[in-house]
Design an enzyme around this catalytic site. Structure first.
Site, PDB file in Angstrom:
ATOM      1  N   ASP A 196       0.824  -1.219   0.000  1.00  0.00           N
ATOM      2  CA  ASP A 196       0.000   0.000   0.000  1.00  0.00           C
ATOM      3  C   ASP A 196       0.858   1.269   0.000  1.00  0.00           C
ATOM      4  O   ASP A 196       2.069   1.209  -0.160  1.00  0.00           O
ATOM      5  CB  ASP A 196      -0.966  -0.002   1.199  1.00  0.00           C
ATOM      6  CG  ASP A 196      -0.239   0.197   2.516  1.00  0.00           C
ATOM      7  OD1 ASP A 196       0.941  -0.192   2.591  1.00  0.00           O
ATOM      8  OD2 ASP A 196      -0.849   0.743   3.464  1.00  0.00           O
ATOM      9  N   ASP A 219       2.082   3.371   2.183  1.00  0.00           N
ATOM     10  CA  ASP A 219       3.242   3.531   3.068  1.00  0.00           C
ATOM     11  C   ASP A 219       3.991   2.222   3.310  1.00  0.00           C
ATOM     12  O   ASP A 219       4.867   2.161   4.171  1.00  0.00           O
ATOM     13  CB  ASP A 219       2.818   4.166   4.391  1.00  0.00           C
ATOM     14  CG  ASP A 219       1.805   3.329   5.150  1.00  0.00           C
ATOM     15  OD1 ASP A 219       1.060   2.561   4.514  1.00  0.00           O
ATOM     16  OD2 ASP A 219       1.756   3.424   6.391  1.00  0.00           O
TER      17      ASP A 219
HETATM   18  C1  VG1 Z   1      -7.733   0.272   9.051  1.00  0.00           C
HETATM   19  C2  VG1 Z   1      -7.639  -1.226   9.242  1.00  0.00           C
HETATM   20  C3  VG1 Z   1      -6.704  -1.557  10.385  1.00  0.00           C
HETATM   21  C4  VG1 Z   1      -5.335  -0.897  10.143  1.00  0.00           C
HETATM   22  C5  VG1 Z   1      -5.515   0.589   9.891  1.00  0.00           C
HETATM   23  C6  VG1 Z   1      -4.227   1.261   9.524  1.00  0.00           C
HETATM   24  O1  VG1 Z   1      -8.264   0.863  10.206  1.00  0.00           O
HETATM   25  O2  VG1 Z   1      -8.901  -1.789   9.468  1.00  0.00           O
HETATM   26  O3  VG1 Z   1      -6.585  -2.950  10.520  1.00  0.00           O
HETATM   27  O4  VG1 Z   1      -4.494  -1.087  11.251  1.00  0.00           O
HETATM   28  O5  VG1 Z   1      -6.434   0.806   8.832  1.00  0.00           O
HETATM   29  O6  VG1 Z   1      -3.631   0.663   8.408  1.00  0.00           O
HETATM   30  P1  VG1 Z   1      -9.821   1.302  10.320  1.00  0.00           P
HETATM   31  O7  VG1 Z   1      -9.933   1.970  11.651  1.00  0.00           O
HETATM   32  O8  VG1 Z   1     -10.104   2.179   9.158  1.00  0.00           O
HETATM   33  O9  VG1 Z   1     -10.607   0.031  10.239  1.00  0.00           O
HETATM   34  V1  VG1 Z   1      -2.837   1.622   7.298  1.00  0.00           V
HETATM   35  O10 VG1 Z   1      -2.009   0.573   6.243  1.00  0.00           O
HETATM   36  O11 VG1 Z   1      -4.077   2.506   6.718  1.00  0.00           O
HETATM   37  O12 VG1 Z   1      -1.801   2.570   8.223  1.00  0.00           O
HETATM   38 CO    CO Z   2      -0.519   1.422   5.332  1.00  0.00          CO
END
Ligand code: VG1
Ligand code: CO
Length: 543
Positions: free
Chosen positions: A277, A279
């Site tokens: 993804d 980052d």
């Molecule tokens: C989402 C995912 C979660 C992950 C977070 C950050 O959060 O469900 O599992 O840790 O993104 O990932 P949420 O609260 O939208 O469900 V990343 O790669 O966006 O830093």
């Molecule tokens: Co990410």
């Protein structure tokens, strides 16, 4: 150099979510919006004077401007040194490693992860502590409190630091070292995996495609997969990080990485496909004719990790976020190791990893990682898969099937309703919570409900608690429906519905996932009245 103290007024919406503060770029561009947050962060970090701060980001639009702001403010706030990735680039796991490797005080990672970028896209600021992991809630809560009271911030008047070449600069008496974002990370990967065996596999004709989605992993994947492992040039595609990710959506799922999926399901499919993804902390794994769900991938990696040199002694334990399927639990049970269920977000794994209680962690949202850093790590997961493929000399499909006939299969899917009305989404959750006692009593649709609660977590290491982490409805046969609202969206609310059903080792493992879960999907809609309340016919994204 004189330090300037500049008056400012607070914003009331700077509460970090699941992974940092995430808003539209235009929102971040409001006067002092960035400065307020960075100053509130520094104000909440006692003992930072004279220390080293790591700064980098995923290369998205506005990255460069915010890095310069953060460097000036770090100098004015008394940091001793800043280490910044060349061109402002550092993947999230890369930054985590740099913090740990150089024993830095902490790091700022500029990313909105898988959210789209560009002037109309999203931006984000995350803070990682000295263990390399996302700031725990006690820090993010303190930062938020501070943002509501802030009256001034500190900066210095200097020109921009040239981030294009490696070397050390000086900003108002503070050293700024521009470092190679890839070298230390690649060296770490080489200590964990059998690069010779993987290189031999490529040399013997193994074919792969890695889609970097014009995000941060391009330079890392080029250097490691095509460089050190000798995969043919062109194995890594979309390898140049772009401020708008080439107009794409850097979310490695079956919707946004459809081209990769189609290739792997097609007549000329390579052996292995992967993506990461924005980052670089997420991973998508697809074998020829076999998509591996992230929850299964976690279980498979845990079950096979001992095949990689870095984990040859075995793993101490596994942790997964609550909505992640229970596939990994069966592996932990068989290995006789600890299994932990935590709230969503990598920050909850840090204490377990630091305490040595778990080695591998994962989330259903395509995040897996280990104790080598304190973040999920997309490329790490890809390399562990490659190491397992090289050691087992089987296809992804064969390995997955064998896993299911050993442990059974957890059919699993997540349905996202994105950008729905926040009021309606909150009401839906409130009403569900209110119904939980009755569900426990009376069951649902003729099924026995063995679990109906709003998940709360007691951290076994530091005793902290996190409440209201998602509504779980569990049935006697091990099936489960989970509802929660996203903490990373930037517009309205995103409702996530997680559906899971266990099929034993001797059962039918070849069913279509949505079909296998159809009755539970219908039940999820009826118990929460999703369609009626959101006004949507169906989910925006199904993974
Ligand atoms: C989402 C995912 C979660 C992950 C977070 C950050 O959060 O469900 O599992 O840790 O993104 O990932 P949420 O609260 O939208 O469900 V990343 O790669 O966006 O830093
Ligand atoms: Co990410």
């Amino acid at each position: 150099m004189t330090i300037k103290t500049i008056a400012t007024t607070p914003y009331d919406d700077q509460k970090p979510g699941t992974s940092g503060l995430r808003k539209r770029v235009t929102h971040f561009q409001q006067p002092n919006y960035v400065e307020n947050f960075v100053q509130a962060l520094f104000d909440s970090l006692p003992g930072h004077e004279g220390q080293t701060l790591v700064i980098g980001g995923d290369g998205r639009y506005f990255n460069d401007a915010v890095i310069q702001i953060a460097i000036r403010m770090a100098a004015a706030n008394g940091f001793g040194k800043v280490m910044v990735g060349q061109g402002g680039i550092l993947s999230t796991p890369g930054a985590s490693h740099i913090i740990r490797h150089y024993k830095a005080f902490g790091g700022i990672v500029l990313s909105a992860s898988h959210n789209p970028g560009g002037p109309e896209g999203d931006f984000g600021i995350k803070y990682n502590a000295s263990n390399g992991g996302p700031a725990p809630e006690k820090i993010t809560d303190a930062v938020y409190e501070r943002t509501k009271q802030i009256t001034e911030y500190k900066s210095v008047d200097t020109s921009d630091v040239d981030l294009s070449t490696l070397g050390v600069h000086e900003v108002a008496g503070m050293a700024v070292e521009v470092i190679d974002p890839v070298a230390d990370y690649a060296a770490l990967m080489e200590t964990l995996f059998d690069f010779d065996a993987i290189a031999a596999m490529f040399a013997s004709g193994f074919r792969m495609r890695f889609d970097a989605m014009h995000a941060v992993t391009g330079p890392y994947a080029k250097a490691i997969i095509e460089g050190r492992l000798g995969a043919p040039e062109g194995t890594v595609v979309n390898a140049v990080p772009l401020p708008d990710f080439g107009g794409g959506h850097p979310d490695p799922n079956l919707v946004y990485a459809k081209e990769l999926y189609d290739l792997l399901m097609g007549p000329d499919a390579p052996d292995f496909g992967a993506a990461s993804d924005g980052d670089g902390d997420r991973n998508l794994i697809i074998g020829r004719n076999r998509f591996v769900t992230p929850s299964d991938s976690l279980a498979l990696l845990a079950a096979n990790a001992h095949l990689a040199p870095g984990y040859a002694k075995g793993i101490a334990g596994i942790a997964r976020s609550m909505p992640t399927s229970a596939a990994a639990d069966r592996v932990a049970e068989k290995l006789g190791i600890e299994m932990h269920e935590t709230p969503t977000g990598w920050k909850f794994f840090g204490n377990l990893l630091d305490a040595g209680r778990v080695t591998i962690c994962g989330e259903e949202s395509a995040g897996t990682g280990s104790d080598h850093v304190r973040e999920k790590d997309g490329l790490w997961a890809v390399l562990l898969w490659l190491n397992i493929l090289a050691a087992r000399k089987q296809s992804v499909d064969e390995i997955v099937r064998e896993h299911w006939t050993t442990y059974g299969r957890n059919y699993y899917s997540r349905h996202d309703y994105e950008e729905v009305d926040a009021g309606a989404a909150n009401q839906l959750m409130d009403d569900l919570r209110a119904r939980l006692p009755q569900l426990r009593e009376a069951g649902l649709d003729g099924r026995d409900v063995v679990l109906a609660d709003d998940f709360s977590y007691l951290d076994p290491v530091d005793g902290s608690t996190a409440t209201k982490q998602g509504v779980r409805i569990g049935f006697a046969d091990g099936s489960r429906i989970v509802f929660r609202l996203s903490g990373t969206g930037t517009v309205g609310a995103t409702l996530r519905v997680y559906i899971e059903r266990y099929e034993p080792a001797a059962g039918a493992h070849d069913r279509d996932t949505q079909e296998a879960l159809a009755d539970l999907i219908a039940l999820a809609d009826s118990v929460a009245q999703i369609k009626a309340r959101t006004g949507r016919d169906g989910p925006t994204v199904i993974t």
